[in-house]
Design a protein around this motif. Sequence first.
Motif, mmCIF file in Angstrom:
data_model
loop_
_atom_site.group_PDB
_atom_site.id
_atom_site.type_symbol
_atom_site.label_atom_id
_atom_site.label_comp_id
_atom_site.label_asym_id
_atom_site.label_seq_id
_atom_site.Cartn_x
_atom_site.Cartn_y
_atom_site.Cartn_z
ATOM 1 N N LYS A 98 -22.784 97.816 75.304
ATOM 2 C CA LYS A 98 -23.299 97.477 76.630
ATOM 3 C C LYS A 98 -24.243 96.275 76.562
ATOM 4 C CE LYS A 98 -24.118 101.193 78.880
ATOM 5 N NZ LYS A 98 -24.788 102.408 79.364
ATOM 6 N N LYS A 99 -25.088 96.236 75.520
ATOM 7 C CA LYS A 99 -26.089 95.172 75.416
ATOM 8 C C LYS A 99 -25.496 93.854 74.929
ATOM 9 C CE LYS A 99 -30.340 93.816 73.193
ATOM 10 N NZ LYS A 99 -31.680 94.053 73.514
ATOM 11 N N HIS A 100 -24.652 93.907 73.904
ATOM 12 C CA HIS A 100 -24.178 92.680 73.253
ATOM 13 C C HIS A 100 -22.706 92.378 73.480
ATOM 14 C CE1 HIS A 100 -27.940 92.496 71.077
ATOM 15 N NE2 HIS A 100 -27.721 93.660 70.511
ATOM 16 N N GLY A 101 -21.932 93.390 73.865
ATOM 17 C CA GLY A 101 -20.490 93.207 73.991
ATOM 18 C C GLY A 101 -19.763 93.785 72.784
ATOM 19 N N ARG A 102 -18.512 94.102 72.986
ATOM 20 C CA ARG A 102 -17.685 94.789 71.992
ATOM 21 C C ARG A 102 -17.529 94.000 70.685
ATOM 22 N NH1 ARG A 102 -14.958 99.131 72.508
ATOM 23 N NH2 ARG A 102 -13.180 99.606 71.192
ATOM 24 N N ASP A 103 -17.494 92.662 70.769
ATOM 25 C CA ASP A 103 -17.193 91.846 69.588
ATOM 26 C C ASP A 103 -18.433 91.291 68.891
ATOM 27 O OD1 ASP A 103 -14.445 92.226 69.977
ATOM 28 O OD2 ASP A 103 -14.383 90.613 71.448
ATOM 29 N N HIS A 104 -19.615 91.650 69.370
ATOM 30 C CA HIS A 104 -20.847 91.172 68.736
ATOM 31 C C HIS A 104 -20.962 91.777 67.334
ATOM 32 C CE1 HIS A 104 -25.186 90.822 67.965
ATOM 33 N NE2 HIS A 104 -25.128 89.782 68.787
ATOM 34 N N PRO A 105 -21.477 91.013 66.350
ATOM 35 C CA PRO A 105 -21.564 91.525 64.969
ATOM 36 C C PRO A 105 -22.278 92.870 64.825
ATOM 37 C CG PRO A 105 -22.039 89.175 65.010
ATOM 38 C CD PRO A 105 -21.893 89.610 66.438
ATOM 39 N N SER A 106 -23.341 93.100 65.584
ATOM 40 C CA SER A 106 -24.057 94.381 65.449
ATOM 41 C C SER A 106 -23.225 95.541 65.997
ATOM 42 C CB SER A 106 -25.428 94.331 66.132
ATOM 43 O OG SER A 106 -25.288 94.115 67.508
ATOM 44 N N THR A 107 -22.475 95.292 67.076
ATOM 45 C CA THR A 107 -21.605 96.326 67.642
ATOM 46 C C THR A 107 -20.469 96.639 66.668
ATOM 47 O OG1 THR A 107 -22.076 95.428 69.841
ATOM 48 C CG2 THR A 107 -20.267 97.003 69.687
ATOM 49 N N VAL A 108 -19.857 95.589 66.132
ATOM 50 C CA VAL A 108 -18.751 95.748 65.190
ATOM 51 C C VAL A 108 -19.230 96.494 63.939
ATOM 52 C CG1 VAL A 108 -17.154 94.496 63.679
ATOM 53 C CG2 VAL A 108 -17.476 93.745 66.050
ATOM 54 N N ALA A 109 -20.410 96.116 63.434
ATOM 55 C CA ALA A 109 -20.950 96.758 62.222
ATOM 56 C C ALA A 109 -21.208 98.249 62.462
ATOM 57 C CB ALA A 109 -22.226 96.056 61.778
ATOM 58 N N ILE A 123 -14.561 108.039 68.676
ATOM 59 C CA ILE A 123 -14.139 108.317 70.052
ATOM 60 C C ILE A 123 -15.400 108.262 70.910
ATOM 61 C CG2 ILE A 123 -13.032 109.970 71.607
ATOM 62 C CD1 ILE A 123 -11.582 111.073 69.083
ATOM 63 N N GLU A 124 -15.642 107.086 71.483
ATOM 64 C CA GLU A 124 -16.923 106.851 72.147
ATOM 65 C C GLU A 124 -17.095 107.655 73.418
ATOM 66 O OE1 GLU A 124 -17.054 102.596 72.398
ATOM 67 O OE2 GLU A 124 -16.784 102.503 70.238
ATOM 68 N N ASP A 125 -16.005 108.046 74.048
ATOM 69 C CA ASP A 125 -16.184 108.776 75.303
ATOM 70 C C ASP A 125 -16.468 110.262 75.063
ATOM 71 O OD1 ASP A 125 -12.640 108.719 76.264
ATOM 72 O OD2 ASP A 125 -13.677 109.662 74.592
ATOM 73 N N TRP A 126 -16.654 110.662 73.809
ATOM 74 C CA TRP A 126 -17.116 112.027 73.534
ATOM 75 C C TRP A 126 -18.500 112.254 74.113
ATOM 76 C CZ3 TRP A 126 -16.043 113.636 67.774
ATOM 77 C CH2 TRP A 126 -14.671 113.831 67.614
ATOM 78 N N VAL A 127 -19.259 111.191 74.197
ATOM 79 C CA VAL A 127 -20.618 111.283 74.706
ATOM 80 C C VAL A 127 -20.592 110.784 76.138
ATOM 81 C CG1 VAL A 127 -22.982 110.472 74.434
ATOM 82 C CG2 VAL A 127 -21.568 110.853 72.425
ATOM 83 N N GLY A 128 -21.044 111.614 77.069
ATOM 84 C CA GLY A 128 -21.079 111.208 78.470
ATOM 85 C C GLY A 128 -21.946 109.972 78.647
ATOM 86 N N GLU A 129 -21.543 109.072 79.490
ATOM 87 C CA GLU A 129 -22.206 107.775 79.652
ATOM 88 C C GLU A 129 -23.726 107.830 79.478
ATOM 89 O OE1 GLU A 129 -21.671 104.426 79.920
ATOM 90 O OE2 GLU A 129 -19.687 105.007 79.246
ATOM 91 N N GLU A 130 -24.433 108.313 80.460
ATOM 92 C CA GLU A 130 -25.888 108.298 80.338
ATOM 93 C C GLU A 130 -26.472 109.663 79.987
ATOM 94 O OE1 GLU A 130 -27.979 105.737 80.104
ATOM 95 O OE2 GLU A 130 -26.173 104.534 80.188
#
Length: 136
Positions: A98-109, A123-130
């Motif tokens: 959400k903060k940096h985008g899907r392809d940002h190095p910190s997100t990818v790492a 599986i990121e949608d295991w956790v409800g959004e907020e």
Amino acid sequence: AAGGGTSGAARVREHLEDAAANYATAVSLIPDVDPLACLALEGKLTTLRELQRLQSAEDRDEVALTECRIELGRAYFRHGRMRECSAVMSSAVMFLDKKHGRDHPSTVAARELATRLLGRELIEDWVGEETGREVE
């Protein structure tokens, strides 16, 4: 807090900051293999979350919270607590995405670390959004 007195909220914030520092010290002193490491990190995460509730949106340190989630994910992995590992790693990856985008190095790492720890794609949608169903 002007006028000499410290407001109740400021006192609570001070106590929470002290607690977060104490948990951080405990984490640094407890060996990774000790189950208490998870407990100390859970305390630190909970304390950081409470601190955030008291702060305005621009003052929140989401980075510290995300780093704590990743550290806790590693600890859960070491102790075979894969469901909890998945939950905190999902929260960390969702925040970074959400903060940096899907392809940002910190997100990818973070996503790659989660995939290595969990042995499969996160599986990121295991956790409800907020709702962030982590270690409440």
